[in-house]
Design a protein around this motif. Structure first.
Motif, PDB file in Angstrom:
ATOM      1  N   THR A 109       0.837  -1.196   0.000  1.00 51.71           N
ATOM      2  CA  THR A 109       0.000   0.000   0.000  1.00 51.71           C
ATOM      3  C   THR A 109       0.869   1.241   0.000  1.00 51.71           C
ATOM      4  N   GLY A 110       0.259   2.337  -0.400  1.00 49.54           N
ATOM      5  CA  GLY A 110       0.900   3.642  -0.293  1.00 49.54           C
ATOM      6  C   GLY A 110       0.499   4.287   1.019  1.00 49.54           C
ATOM      7  N   SER A 111       1.124   5.397   1.342  1.00 46.77           N
ATOM      8  CA  SER A 111       0.807   6.069   2.602  1.00 46.77           C
ATOM      9  C   SER A 111      -0.444   6.932   2.462  1.00 46.77           C
ATOM     10  N   THR A 187      -3.805  10.442  -0.374  1.00 44.90           N
ATOM     11  CA  THR A 187      -3.444   9.026  -0.525  1.00 44.90           C
ATOM     12  C   THR A 187      -2.449   8.906  -1.668  1.00 44.90           C
ATOM     13  N   SER A 188      -1.466   8.035  -1.489  1.00 41.15           N
ATOM     14  CA  SER A 188      -0.386   7.899  -2.470  1.00 41.15           C
ATOM     15  C   SER A 188      -0.427   6.530  -3.138  1.00 41.15           C
ATOM     16  N   ASN A 189      -0.134   6.529  -4.418  1.00 39.74           N
ATOM     17  CA  ASN A 189      -0.049   5.273  -5.172  1.00 39.74           C
ATOM     18  C   ASN A 189       1.342   4.648  -5.101  1.00 39.74           C
ATOM     19  N   GLU A 190       2.295   5.360  -4.486  1.00 36.19           N
ATOM     20  CA  GLU A 190       3.657   4.836  -4.366  1.00 36.19           C
ATOM     21  C   GLU A 190       3.716   3.844  -3.214  1.00 36.19           C
ATOM     22  N   GLY A 194       9.196   2.507   2.982  1.00 37.56           N
ATOM     23  CA  GLY A 194      10.132   3.589   2.698  1.00 37.56           C
ATOM     24  C   GLY A 194       9.625   4.594   1.700  1.00 37.56           C
ATOM     25  N   ASN A 195       8.429   4.377   1.148  1.00 35.03           N
ATOM     26  CA  ASN A 195       7.867   5.292   0.147  1.00 35.03           C
ATOM     27  C   ASN A 195       6.745   6.150   0.726  1.00 35.03           C
ATOM     28  N   ASP A 196       6.839   6.463   2.049  1.00 33.09           N
ATOM     29  CA  ASP A 196       5.840   7.340   2.662  1.00 33.09           C
ATOM     30  C   ASP A 196       5.939   8.750   2.066  1.00 33.09           C
ATOM     31  N   VAL A 197       4.794   9.406   1.976  1.00 33.54           N
ATOM     32  CA  VAL A 197       4.762  10.768   1.464  1.00 33.54           C
ATOM     33  C   VAL A 197       5.299  11.726   2.530  1.00 33.54           C
ATOM     34  N   VAL A 198       6.225  12.573   2.116  1.00 34.02           N
ATOM     35  CA  VAL A 198       6.789  13.611   2.975  1.00 34.02           C
ATOM     36  C   VAL A 198       6.459  14.959   2.337  1.00 34.02           C
ATOM     37  N   GLN A 224      -1.854   5.947   7.629  1.00 39.10           N
ATOM     38  CA  GLN A 224      -1.413   4.668   7.056  1.00 39.10           C
ATOM     39  C   GLN A 224      -0.036   4.871   6.444  1.00 39.10           C
ATOM     40  N   VAL A 225       0.892   3.978   6.776  1.00 41.05           N
ATOM     41  CA  VAL A 225       2.236   4.082   6.207  1.00 41.05           C
ATOM     42  C   VAL A 225       2.340   3.199   4.971  1.00 41.05           C
ATOM     43  N   ALA A 226       3.269   3.519   4.085  1.00 35.82           N
ATOM     44  CA  ALA A 226       3.506   2.689   2.899  1.00 35.82           C
ATOM     45  C   ALA A 226       4.135   1.373   3.342  1.00 35.82           C
ATOM     46  N   GLN A 227       3.715   0.286   2.724  1.00 36.95           N
ATOM     47  CA  GLN A 227       4.235  -1.020   3.126  1.00 36.95           C
ATOM     48  C   GLN A 227       4.387  -1.937   1.919  1.00 36.95           C
ATOM     49  N   ASP A 228       5.225  -2.969   2.117  1.00 34.56           N
ATOM     50  CA  ASP A 228       5.456  -3.983   1.087  1.00 34.56           C
ATOM     51  C   ASP A 228       4.333  -5.012   1.072  1.00 34.56           C
ATOM     52  N   ALA A 229       4.220  -5.701  -0.059  1.00 32.64           N
ATOM     53  CA  ALA A 229       3.378  -6.895  -0.111  1.00 32.64           C
ATOM     54  C   ALA A 229       4.196  -8.052   0.442  1.00 32.64           C
ATOM     55  N   ILE A 230       3.528  -8.915   1.209  1.00 27.24           N
ATOM     56  CA  ILE A 230       4.208 -10.080   1.789  1.00 27.24           C
ATOM     57  C   ILE A 230       3.394 -11.323   1.473  1.00 27.24           C
ATOM     58  N   ILE A 231       4.050 -12.306   0.859  1.00 29.41           N
ATOM     59  CA  ILE A 231       3.403 -13.578   0.563  1.00 29.41           C
ATOM     60  C   ILE A 231       4.292 -14.719   1.027  1.00 29.41           C
ATOM     61  N   GLU A 232       3.699 -15.889   1.131  1.00 25.96           N
ATOM     62  CA  GLU A 232       4.453 -17.100   1.436  1.00 25.96           C
ATOM     63  C   GLU A 232       4.232 -18.096   0.306  1.00 25.96           C
ATOM     64  N   ILE A 233       5.326 -18.554  -0.311  1.00 23.40           N
ATOM     65  CA  ILE A 233       5.269 -19.538  -1.396  1.00 23.40           C
ATOM     66  C   ILE A 233       5.795 -20.853  -0.843  1.00 23.40           C
ATOM     67  N   ASP A 234       4.881 -21.799  -0.654  1.00 25.41           N
ATOM     68  CA  ASP A 234       5.259 -23.081  -0.028  1.00 25.41           C
ATOM     69  C   ASP A 234       6.006 -22.844   1.275  1.00 25.41           C
ATOM     70  N   GLY A 235       5.541 -21.836   2.037  1.00 21.22           N
ATOM     71  CA  GLY A 235       6.127 -21.545   3.331  1.00 21.22           C
ATOM     72  C   GLY A 235       7.307 -20.597   3.294  1.00 21.22           C
ATOM     73  N   ILE A 236       7.796 -20.242   2.119  1.00 19.94           N
ATOM     74  CA  ILE A 236       8.927 -19.320   1.982  1.00 19.94           C
ATOM     75  C   ILE A 236       8.393 -17.900   1.820  1.00 19.94           C
ATOM     76  N   ILE A 237       8.819 -16.988   2.693  1.00 18.36           N
ATOM     77  CA  ILE A 237       8.323 -15.608   2.675  1.00 18.36           C
ATOM     78  C   ILE A 237       9.010 -14.799   1.574  1.00 18.36           C
ATOM     79  N   ALA A 238       8.201 -14.081   0.804  1.00 14.23           N
ATOM     80  CA  ALA A 238       8.717 -13.185  -0.236  1.00 14.23           C
ATOM     81  C   ALA A 238       8.059 -11.824  -0.073  1.00 14.23           C
TER      82      ALA A 238
END
Length: 487
Positions: A109-111, A187-190, A194-198, A224-238
């Motif tokens: 998500t963006g901030s 709201t930001s699309n970035e 680390g991509n929070d709007v300043v 809301q702060v900008a954040q990464d997408a987090i997934i697990e592929i067969d238990g491995i976090i990406a």
């Protein structure tokens, strides 16, 4: 019409008919040959065009088998629940087959920033009594908005959204009233950590609209702060800064849409696209067979009746041209020989179930001969057990598709063999047109010459007839001329 003298009017002889007949005979002898030649050239030009069109259609079917087209992979997603999409997936031709358990823990998500409660009572509140600049930054991207003295909150919203170099910040106003008042919401699309709007400024009056104050206190805070997408592929976090993961699974693209329910993950299966491969191979077979029919029609010989003279069916436009037959003979040779690696399990089209029938057409036969497996059985087995081997025979730089494409291109390309024949036929047609024009001029001159000669003859004969009539009349008036004398 008055003043027109017809041939024979003086002599009484059918000279007009004679001249007309002589001119017709001369015209027929000259023009029939030219017109027959034109008809033959027109038919040949049309036939060559049809041949080129048929080869081009076959070439299009060939290209669909070339390169990595038959290596296509299909990605099938089994969603955790019905009627909702959690993950979308696609696979490149080089992806390996497999099945993967995917859990979506978090979306990128963006901030989101909001102004302080009661900082403004309405959208028409003035935000600054003097000019200034607000600078918006997210990661490596930034843009500026010029604030003029007396600008309202709503005018600022409009200015932010209209900024041409705005990298994806949407400004809205929420009129909540009560103890909240009116808020500016950004709201930001970035996306990505680390991509929070300043927001910075060069005028302390704009601190209420900034995250970094020039004076004492900043008015904009992050809900809301900008954040990464987090997934697990067969238990491995990406993790990824956007919701599209490229090559988290090698040669596979994953786009996450929603967080998966606890204990209920999605499944992504990568497999060969056998249905598409079979469709492209069958399309190749169909287009080759159409080419066989079209060339047979273009090269068929004229059919004569029982008397050996009467034409019962005209021949094809290219019946006398050896080129189409030569093309077909070479194509049959290429398709009937070794098309893969010599000695390998799939070295010929026959080995994968594709054969010639009695009409010279390709088919995947459902019948077996001499106890061998039918073409359909061999074809299905090849796709099921050696899919990549089938793809290799047709695809790649040395595959059958590339060889056929190279062969056909010498006929269909600009400046190729067929283009040369078309140019030659058009040149001959141009000459034929000039021959026709010359023949018409000759016929016109020939008729004029005849008319002059027969006009003179008509006048001479008429004069002689008049003279004979005069002499006869004079002789008749002589004493005793024409009476019988008795002794």
């Amino acid at each position: 019409m008055s003043g027109i003298n017809f041939l024979g009017s003086a002599s009484g002889l059918p000279l007009e008919e004679l001249v007309t007949t002589l001119v017709k005979v001369e015209r027929d002898s000259k023009l029939n040959r030219i017109n027959t030649t034109k008809k033959t050239l027109d038919a040949s030009l049309s036939g060559v065009g049809q041949l080129k069109s048929a080869l081009s259609a076959f070439q299009d079917a060939i290209k669909k088998l070339g390169g990595n087209n038959l290596n296509a992979r299909v990605a099938t997603v089994t969603q955790p629940t019905e009627n909702k999409t959690y993950i979308e997936a696609s696979a490149s031709n080089s992806a390996m087959a497999g099945s993967f358990d995917i859990k979506v823990n978090q979306l990128a998500t963006g901030s989101r920033l909001e102004s302080a409660n009661l900082a403004y009572s309405s959208a028409n509140d003035v935000i600054s009594t003097s000019d200034g600049t607000l600078t918006f930054t997210a990661g490596s991207k930034s843009f500026e908005v010029a604030v003029t003295a007396g600008m309202t909150l709503n005018e600022l919203r409009q200015q932010i959204n209209a900024q041409s170099d705005n990298f994806g910040i949407n400004a809205n106003i929420i009129n909540a009233g009560g103890s909240v008042g009116t808020k500016l919401v950004l709201t930001s699309n970035e996306t990505g950590a680390g991509n929070d709007v300043v927001i910075t400024n060069n005028n302390a009056e704009l601190d209420a609209l900034s995250t970094v104050p020039t004076g004492a206190v900043a008015g904009m805070t992050a809900s809301q702060v900008a954040q990464d997408a987090i997934i697990e592929i067969d238990g491995i976090i990406a993790t990824n800064s956007s919701n599209t993961f490229t090559n988290a699974i090698q040669d596979v693209s994953l786009t996450v849409k929603a967080v998966t329910p606890d204990g209920n993950n999605a499944t992504v299966a990568i497999a060969t696209d056998r249905e598409a491969a079979e469709e492209n191979i069958q399309n190749f077979i169909n287009n080759y067979n159409v080419l066989v029919d079209q060339i047979a029609d273009l090269t068929k010989m004229r059919t004569l009746g029982a008397d050996g003279k009467t034409v019962t069916a005209e021949g094809g436009a290219l019946a006398a041209d050896s080129l189409p037959r030569s093309i077909m003979n070479q194509l049959k040779g290429m398709l009937g020989g070794v098309v893969g690696e010599s000695g390998s399990q799939l070295a010929t089209l026959y080995s994968m179930g594709i054969t010639f029938n009695d009409d010279g057409k390709l088919e995947i036969s459902s019948t077996s001969t001499f106890g061998a497996d039918s073409g359909r059985v061999r074809f299905d087995k090849a796709l099921a057990e050696n899919y990549d081997g089938v793809a290799a025979i047709f695809g790649g730089d040395e595959g059958l598709s590339a060889k056929l494409d190279q062969f056909v291109s010498q006929f269909t390309e600009a400046g190729g063999i067929i283009a040369g024949k078309e140019s030659s036929l058009k040149t001959q047609l141009d000459k034929n047109t000039k021959d026709l024009e010359a023949a018409n001029r000759y016929i016109e001159s020939f008729e004029q010459t005849l008319r002059k000669r027969y006009t003179a003859l008509d006048a001479l004969l008429g004069s002689m007839q008049n003279m004979a009539s005069t002499v006869t009349a004079q002789l008749t008036n002589l004493p005793g001329f024409g009476t019988n004398k008795s002794n």
